[in-house]
Design a protein around this motif. Structure first.
Motif, PDB file in Angstrom:
ATOM      1  N   UNK A 205       0.826  -1.219   0.000  1.00  0.00           N
ATOM      2  CA  UNK A 205       0.000   0.000   0.000  1.00  0.00           C
ATOM      3  C   UNK A 205       0.859   1.269   0.000  1.00  0.00           C
ATOM      4  N   UNK A 206       2.145   1.108   0.272  1.00  0.00           N
ATOM      5  CA  UNK A 206       3.027   2.279   0.226  1.00  0.00           C
ATOM      6  C   UNK A 206       3.522   2.587  -1.185  1.00  0.00           C
ATOM      7  N   UNK A 207       3.282   1.679  -2.122  1.00  0.00           N
ATOM      8  CA  UNK A 207       3.745   1.909  -3.501  1.00  0.00           C
ATOM      9  C   UNK A 207       2.918   3.013  -4.149  1.00  0.00           C
ATOM     10  N   UNK A 208       3.509   3.705  -5.121  1.00  0.00           N
ATOM     11  CA  UNK A 208       2.722   4.727  -5.821  1.00  0.00           C
ATOM     12  C   UNK A 208       1.561   4.108  -6.598  1.00  0.00           C
ATOM     13  N   UNK A 209       0.483   4.874  -6.765  1.00  0.00           N
ATOM     14  CA  UNK A 209      -0.741   4.366  -7.395  1.00  0.00           C
ATOM     15  C   UNK A 209      -0.556   3.950  -8.854  1.00  0.00           C
ATOM     16  N   UNK A 210       0.523   4.435  -9.493  1.00  0.00           N
ATOM     17  CA  UNK A 210       0.704   4.052 -10.904  1.00  0.00           C
ATOM     18  C   UNK A 210       1.413   2.695 -11.042  1.00  0.00           C
ATOM     19  N   UNK A 211       1.733   2.063  -9.903  1.00  0.00           N
ATOM     20  CA  UNK A 211       2.335   0.720  -9.968  1.00  0.00           C
ATOM     21  C   UNK A 211       1.265  -0.315  -9.653  1.00  0.00           C
ATOM     22  N   UNK A 212       1.095  -1.278 -10.538  1.00  0.00           N
ATOM     23  CA  UNK A 212       0.094  -2.331 -10.337  1.00  0.00           C
ATOM     24  C   UNK A 212       0.808  -3.670 -10.125  1.00  0.00           C
ATOM     25  N   UNK A 213       0.894  -4.083  -8.877  1.00  0.00           N
ATOM     26  CA  UNK A 213       1.444  -5.419  -8.576  1.00  0.00           C
ATOM     27  C   UNK A 213       0.287  -6.390  -8.721  1.00  0.00           C
ATOM     28  N   UNK A 214       0.418  -7.334  -9.622  1.00  0.00           N
ATOM     29  CA  UNK A 214      -0.740  -8.182  -9.951  1.00  0.00           C
ATOM     30  C   UNK A 214      -0.774  -9.488  -9.180  1.00  0.00           C
ATOM     31  N   UNK A 215       0.397  -9.919  -8.722  1.00  0.00           N
ATOM     32  CA  UNK A 215       0.470 -11.213  -8.060  1.00  0.00           C
ATOM     33  C   UNK A 215       1.686 -11.223  -7.162  1.00  0.00           C
ATOM     34  N   UNK A 216       1.541 -11.781  -5.966  1.00  0.00           N
ATOM     35  CA  UNK A 216       2.672 -11.814  -5.048  1.00  0.00           C
ATOM     36  C   UNK A 216       2.617 -13.094  -4.237  1.00  0.00           C
ATOM     37  N   UNK A 217       3.565 -14.001  -4.487  1.00  0.00           N
ATOM     38  CA  UNK A 217       3.641 -15.240  -3.710  1.00  0.00           C
ATOM     39  C   UNK A 217       4.834 -15.129  -2.766  1.00  0.00           C
ATOM     40  N   UNK A 218       4.626 -15.463  -1.511  1.00  0.00           N
ATOM     41  CA  UNK A 218       5.718 -15.394  -0.545  1.00  0.00           C
ATOM     42  C   UNK A 218       5.488 -16.444   0.534  1.00  0.00           C
ATOM     43  N   UNK A 219       6.605 -16.990   1.037  1.00  0.00           N
ATOM     44  CA  UNK A 219       6.496 -18.063   2.026  1.00  0.00           C
ATOM     45  C   UNK A 219       7.607 -17.922   3.040  1.00  0.00           C
ATOM     46  N   UNK A 220       7.471 -18.637   4.119  1.00  0.00           N
ATOM     47  CA  UNK A 220       8.535 -18.731   5.106  1.00  0.00           C
ATOM     48  C   UNK A 220       9.754 -19.378   4.464  1.00  0.00           C
ATOM     49  N   UNK A 221      10.940 -18.962   4.902  1.00  0.00           N
ATOM     50  CA  UNK A 221      12.156 -19.612   4.381  1.00  0.00           C
ATOM     51  C   UNK A 221      12.217 -21.071   4.819  1.00  0.00           C
ATOM     52  N   UNK A 222      11.390 -21.440   5.807  1.00  0.00           N
ATOM     53  CA  UNK A 222      11.382 -22.828   6.299  1.00  0.00           C
ATOM     54  C   UNK A 222      10.362 -23.696   5.558  1.00  0.00           C
ATOM     55  N   UNK A 223       9.576 -23.086   4.647  1.00  0.00           N
ATOM     56  CA  UNK A 223       8.623 -23.888   3.859  1.00  0.00           C
ATOM     57  C   UNK A 223       9.296 -24.297   2.550  1.00  0.00           C
ATOM     58  N   UNK A 224       9.093 -25.541   2.129  1.00  0.00           N
ATOM     59  CA  UNK A 224       9.717 -26.015   0.888  1.00  0.00           C
ATOM     60  C   UNK A 224       9.241 -25.178  -0.295  1.00  0.00           C
ATOM     61  N   UNK A 225      10.174 -24.788  -1.183  1.00  0.00           N
ATOM     62  CA  UNK A 225       9.776 -23.995  -2.361  1.00  0.00           C
ATOM     63  C   UNK A 225       9.179 -24.889  -3.446  1.00  0.00           C
ATOM     64  N   UNK A 226       7.905 -25.242  -3.294  1.00  0.00           N
ATOM     65  CA  UNK A 226       7.226 -26.097  -4.286  1.00  0.00           C
ATOM     66  C   UNK A 226       6.416 -25.239  -5.251  1.00  0.00           C
ATOM     67  N   UNK A 227       6.389 -25.645  -6.521  1.00  0.00           N
ATOM     68  CA  UNK A 227       5.657 -24.875  -7.527  1.00  0.00           C
ATOM     69  C   UNK A 227       4.673 -25.760  -8.251  1.00  0.00           C
TER      70      UNK A 227
END
Ligand SMILES: NC(=O)c1ccc[n+]([C@@H]2O[C@H](COP(=O)([O-])OP(=O)(O)OC[C@H]3O[C@@H](n4cnc5c(N)ncnc54)[C@H](OP(=O)(O)O)[C@@H]3O)[C@@H](O)[C@H]2O)c1
Length: 227
Positions: A205-227
């Motif tokens: 929400x701190x990003x400027x309004x002209x930036x559209x982040x469409x998707x954001x995946x994030x996990x704990x470093x302790x969770x396996x990086x499965x795709x």
């Protein structure tokens, strides 16, 4: 005045996001079914709160009407309300499958639909909480997974149909909430805390309004990086 609406704000991720948005200076409207828990969040955030059951069209529309009457505008909708349902697809009951779709998929669609005119007016932002599983397959959780894949499709369609609004699919990995029963899991077990998700929302929400982040995946470093 910037107005944020958070669904499923009584517990877990929605509660933590509400506390963070209040600190960011948003006027808040929060909804869920547990009014006692909502009241406690409202006391901490000075939020307007009201009963909301996203699985019922009337409830969503009444909630939206109350919020718009109170604030007259909406800049940010955090569509977060959600439930889990387990079981193999050949074992999950009709009732459970329907319930998870009613909340996670149709509930998300209804919530966005109800606030869309206001969001178009403000050229606002929708943050929809799906999951890191919204592009993965998890045997034993097929109904839940399907509800989130469908939510992803709904969001992307809303985005194409309404370019003046920004739609972000927020895809956290495992988070230590009531989703898994009683919270209390350790980070080393692969779980983030709801506050970690709230920090990500705060950065967005701190990003400027002209930036559209469409998707954001994030996990704990302790969770396996499965795709
Ligand atoms: N925990 C995880 O590992 C994880 C990971 C990725 C994504 N997610 C997603 O994150 C979102 C929040 O889940 P959480 O982990 O914070 O779980 P939680 O602690 O169980 O919180 C769920 C929230 O949704 C609300 N809710 C449930 N059914 C509702 C309904 N019919 N109408 C309105 N509100 C409803 C609950 O409030 P009431 O019961 O008071 O209505 C509660 O505030 C969900 O969409 C979930 O799928 C969770």
């Amino acid at each position: 005045m910037k107005v944020a609406v958070v669904t499923g704000a009584s517990k877990g991720i929605g509660r933590a996001v509400s506390l963070a948005l209040a600190k960011e200076g948003y006027s808040l409207a929060i909804g869920a079914r547990s009014l006692d828990l909502l009241e406690e969040v409202a006391e901490k955030t000075n939020a307007f709160y009201s009963f909301l059951d996203v699985s019922k069209e009337d409830s969503v529309n009444q909630f939206a009407q109350k919020v718009l009457k109170r604030f007259g505008r909406v800049d940010l909708l955090v569509a977060n309300a959600g439930i889990g349902v387990g079981g193999r697809l050949d074992e999950v009951s009709d009732e459970d499958f329907e319930r998870v779709l009613q909340v996670n998929t149709l509930g998300l669609w209804r919530s966005i639909k109800a606030f869309l005119p206001a969001l178009k007016k403000s050229r606002g932002l929708v943050i929809a909480v799906t999951s890191d599983i919204s592009t993965r397959l998890i045997p034993g959780s097929g109904a839940y997974v399907a509800s989130k894949w469908a939510a992803r499709a709904i969001l992307r369609t809303f985005q194409i149909e309404n370019p003046e609004v920004r739609f972000l699919e927020l895809r956290p990995g495992a988070v230590d909430t009531h989703f898994y029963g009683k919270p209390g899991r350790r980070r080393e077990e692969g779980f983030m805390k709801p506050e970690d998700v709230a920090e990500v929302v705060r950065a967005i929400v701190r990003l400027p309004n002209h930036v559209r982040v469409e998707e954001l995946m994030f996990r704990s470093i302790y969770q396996d990086p499965e795709y």
